[in-house]
Design a protein around this motif. Structure first.
Motif, short mmCIF file in Angstrom:
data_model
loop_
_atom_site.label_atom_id
_atom_site.label_comp_id
_atom_site.label_asym_id
_atom_site.label_seq_id
_atom_site.Cartn_x
_atom_site.Cartn_y
_atom_site.Cartn_z
N ASP A 147 -4.66 6.06 -6.92
CA ASP A 147 -3.97 5.60 -7.80
C ASP A 147 -2.85 4.76 -7.76
O ASP A 147 -2.30 3.68 -8.57
CB ASP A 147 -3.77 6.53 -8.91
N VAL A 148 -1.82 5.49 -6.91
CA VAL A 148 -0.53 4.79 -6.81
C VAL A 148 -0.61 3.32 -6.03
O VAL A 148 -0.03 2.40 -6.55
CB VAL A 148 0.34 5.68 -5.70
N LEU A 149 -1.58 3.19 -5.22
CA LEU A 149 -1.62 1.91 -4.45
C LEU A 149 -2.28 0.73 -5.21
O LEU A 149 -1.84 -0.42 -5.45
CB LEU A 149 -2.48 2.27 -3.20
N ALA A 150 -3.18 1.28 -6.11
CA ALA A 150 -3.87 0.47 -7.13
C ALA A 150 -2.92 -0.01 -8.10
O ALA A 150 -2.78 -1.27 -8.55
CB ALA A 150 -5.12 1.28 -7.96
N ASP A 151 -1.88 0.80 -8.65
CA ASP A 151 -0.90 0.40 -9.50
C ASP A 151 0.00 -0.62 -8.95
O ASP A 151 0.45 -1.55 -9.45
CB ASP A 151 -0.31 1.72 -10.05
N LEU A 152 0.36 -0.35 -7.82
CA LEU A 152 1.23 -1.28 -7.05
C LEU A 152 0.50 -2.49 -6.78
O LEU A 152 1.12 -3.66 -7.21
CB LEU A 152 1.61 -0.77 -5.50
N HIS A 153 -0.73 -2.68 -6.32
CA HIS A 153 -1.42 -3.83 -6.18
C HIS A 153 -1.47 -4.81 -7.04
O HIS A 153 -1.47 -5.94 -7.44
CB HIS A 153 -2.37 -3.48 -5.29
N ALA A 154 -1.87 -3.99 -8.19
CA ALA A 154 -2.14 -4.64 -9.63
C ALA A 154 -1.07 -5.24 -10.10
O ALA A 154 -1.08 -6.53 -10.62
CB ALA A 154 -2.98 -3.85 -10.80
N ARG A 155 0.06 -4.68 -10.17
CA ARG A 155 1.23 -5.31 -10.43
C ARG A 155 1.73 -6.62 -9.99
O ARG A 155 2.26 -7.42 -10.52
CB ARG A 155 2.42 -4.31 -10.39
N PHE A 156 1.46 -6.66 -8.76
CA PHE A 156 2.14 -7.79 -7.73
C PHE A 156 0.72 -8.93 -7.36
O PHE A 156 0.78 -9.86 -6.57
CB PHE A 156 2.88 -7.42 -6.64
N TRP A 157 -0.45 -8.52 -7.98
CA TRP A 157 -1.80 -9.33 -7.73
C TRP A 157 -1.34 -10.98 -7.90
O TRP A 157 -1.08 -11.27 -8.96
CB TRP A 157 -2.85 -8.96 -8.57
N GLU A 158 -1.29 -11.56 -6.94
CA GLU A 158 -1.12 -13.15 -6.51
C GLU A 158 0.04 -13.61 -7.17
O GLU A 158 0.05 -14.68 -8.05
CB GLU A 158 -2.31 -13.71 -7.12
N SER A 159 1.31 -12.73 -7.36
CA SER A 159 2.45 -12.75 -7.92
C SER A 159 3.30 -13.80 -7.27
O SER A 159 3.26 -13.94 -6.20
CB SER A 159 3.14 -11.33 -8.03
N PRO A 160 4.03 -14.63 -8.08
CA PRO A 160 5.12 -15.70 -7.42
C PRO A 160 6.25 -14.86 -6.49
O PRO A 160 6.63 -15.53 -5.86
CB PRO A 160 5.90 -16.35 -8.64
N VAL A 161 6.22 -13.73 -6.79
CA VAL A 161 7.19 -12.70 -6.12
C VAL A 161 6.83 -12.82 -4.67
O VAL A 161 7.73 -12.87 -3.76
CB VAL A 161 7.13 -11.31 -6.42
N LEU A 162 5.78 -13.05 -4.30
CA LEU A 162 4.98 -13.06 -2.76
C LEU A 162 5.65 -14.12 -2.12
O LEU A 162 5.67 -13.99 -0.78
CB LEU A 162 3.70 -12.93 -2.80
N GLU A 163 6.02 -15.08 -2.64
CA GLU A 163 6.63 -16.34 -1.96
C GLU A 163 7.85 -16.23 -1.30
O GLU A 163 8.24 -16.98 -0.72
CB GLU A 163 6.59 -17.63 -3.12
N GLN A 164 8.35 -15.29 -1.57
CA GLN A 164 9.84 -14.96 -0.85
C GLN A 164 9.74 -14.92 0.49
O GLN A 164 8.73 -14.10 1.04
CB GLN A 164 10.66 -13.98 -1.40
N ASP A 165 10.51 -15.60 1.15
CA ASP A 165 10.18 -15.75 2.74
C ASP A 165 10.56 -14.67 3.53
O ASP A 165 10.32 -14.32 4.73
CB ASP A 165 10.98 -17.13 3.32
N TRP A 166 11.22 -13.79 2.77
CA TRP A 166 11.62 -12.16 3.74
C TRP A 166 10.46 -11.45 3.56
O TRP A 166 10.72 -10.34 4.32
CB TRP A 166 12.84 -11.67 3.13
N ILE A 167 9.40 -11.55 2.71
CA ILE A 167 8.31 -10.55 2.71
C ILE A 167 7.42 -11.05 3.89
O ILE A 167 7.14 -12.20 3.97
CB ILE A 167 7.78 -10.82 1.25
N LEU A 168 7.02 -9.81 4.68
CA LEU A 168 6.31 -10.21 5.97
C LEU A 168 4.75 -10.84 5.53
O LEU A 168 4.37 -10.52 4.45
CB LEU A 168 6.02 -8.94 6.46
N SER A 169 4.32 -11.64 6.47
CA SER A 169 2.92 -11.97 6.51
C SER A 169 2.26 -11.49 7.84
O SER A 169 2.52 -12.05 8.77
CB SER A 169 2.81 -13.50 6.30
N PRO A 170 1.38 -10.13 7.39
CA PRO A 170 0.96 -9.70 8.73
C PRO A 170 0.10 -10.31 9.42
O PRO A 170 -0.11 -9.98 10.47
CB PRO A 170 0.54 -8.46 8.19
#
Length: 354
Positions: A147-170
């Motif tokens: 439940d917790v992971l689904a809430d986290l992932h839904a909140r940021f699903w394809e979000s512009p926040v992800l474009e910040q360069d300090w966030i890792l791309s594994p």
């Protein structure tokens, strides 16, 4: 286990320093009169940590009586990993910029230091139940975590926040390169150590896939993207009295599929027989809640395929713990992770999915 001393940089922080930091941030109006540091019983991958016990003068409203201080480690392995992957700075930025907006519980952050002379100060969760990855993930805890992971992932699903360069791309960069190298160099040891314990054929399949592990990581990082913890395993979870999870250690926060967290958690933390019986209903619970939170155009079939691929991640992490990275594994956790991940990989024929 060898005794771990408190880092000298933490010992240098006195009552006056804690008074200033806590007062300026509004955490207390009292004066700190005593500071006692207790070393953690383990050393982090890149950080040294200690529990800080604080005493206050009788007048004024006292602040927290215990904190966790986290500062860059100084061993060659710790310093090398941090320099290559920016782990301390990524976690510091998470607490400065994102912790307040994620829909999951995290330790309260009281101060973000420079990481060299001043630490990250976090809420002490010592009074909560701590997850034990060796003991294994219970079904009831796994359900709450879905439940917790689904809430986290839904909140940021394809979000512009992800474009910040300090966030890792594994799937790219130093992180992916290190994992791919560890898998490639560890195939021989895998065969020697698990030839009589791993499911038939899976070691040959891993050996065949090892030279292209970098490509596999890229495949596992294909969209849809969201914000993931990326080190989601039971040792990084505490549980409140009501069972609510609290996630710690946000050093490898990343943008990739949500099943990265789900696969890493289940394949690396749940006992084999429990996982065989429970992975599908747990994944279904995750997918249903994800869709219920507004995620569209993500089918159950896609979720299953992505999960089959992403359970390869804890396999690489387990190989690292088997001895390629000297970060302290007196419990034999690497061995448990590898066996769990190898078995689940065989059960779901994961390498055929990449």
């Amino acid at each position: 286990m060898n005794a771990i001393a408190v880092a000298g940089s933490l010992n240098a922080l006195d009552a006056a320093w804690f008074t200033t930091i806590l007062r300026d941030a509004g955490h207390t109006r009292a004066t700190v009169t005593g500071v006692t540091l207790e070393p953690m019983p383990f050393r982090g991958a890149i950080a040294d940590m200690a529990v800080v016990r604080l005493e206050y003068e009788a007048s004024g409203d006292p602040g927290p009586t215990s904190l966790v201080a986290k500062i860059r480690g100084t061993t060659p392995v710790q310093a090398g990993m941090d320099a290559a992957m920016g782990l301390y700075e990524r976690e510091a930025r998470f607490y400065r910029e994102l912790a307040g907006s994620v829909p999951v519980r995290t330790p309260r952050c009281l101060h973000v230091g420079d990481g060299t002379s001043t630490p990250l100060l976090l809420e002490d969760l010592g009074g909560l139940r701590m997850g034990d990855q060796m003991r294994g993930l219970a079904l009831s805890d796994a359900e709450r975590l879905m439940d917790v992971l689904a809430d986290l992932h839904a909140r940021f699903w394809e979000s512009p926040v992800l474009e910040q360069d300090w966030i890792l791309s594994p799937g790219e960069g130093a992180f992916a390169g290190m994992v791919a190298q560890l898998v490639g160099s560890g195939v021989g040891a895998l065969r020697e150590r698990y030839s009589d314990r791993a499911p038939a054929g899976v070691l040959d399949a891993v050996a065949t896939a090892a030279p292209r592990w970098g490509e596999i990581l890229e495949r596992c990082a294909e969209g849809p993207r969201t914000l993931v913890h990326n080190d989601c395993r039971l040792d990084n979870v505490f549980f409140r009295a009501d069972g609510e999870p609290v996630l710690v250690d946000w050093q490898v926060l990343a943008r990739t599929r949500g099943t990265q967290d789900v696969g890493n958690l289940l394949a690396g933390s749940m006992d084999v027989e429990d996982l065989r019986a429970s992975w599908e209903p747990l994944l279904r619970r995750y997918h249903d809640r994800l869709c219920g939170q507004g995620v569209r155009d993500y089918t159950w079939g896609e979720c299953v395929r992505h999960y089959r691929q992403n359970i390869l991640y804890p396999l690489g992490a387990g190989i690292a713990l088997l001895g390629h990275l000297d970060i302290g594994d007196d419990r034999g956790l690497g061995d448990a992770i590898v066996l769990r991940a190898l078995t689940h990989t065989a059960d779901l024929d994961s390498l055929a999915a990449v």
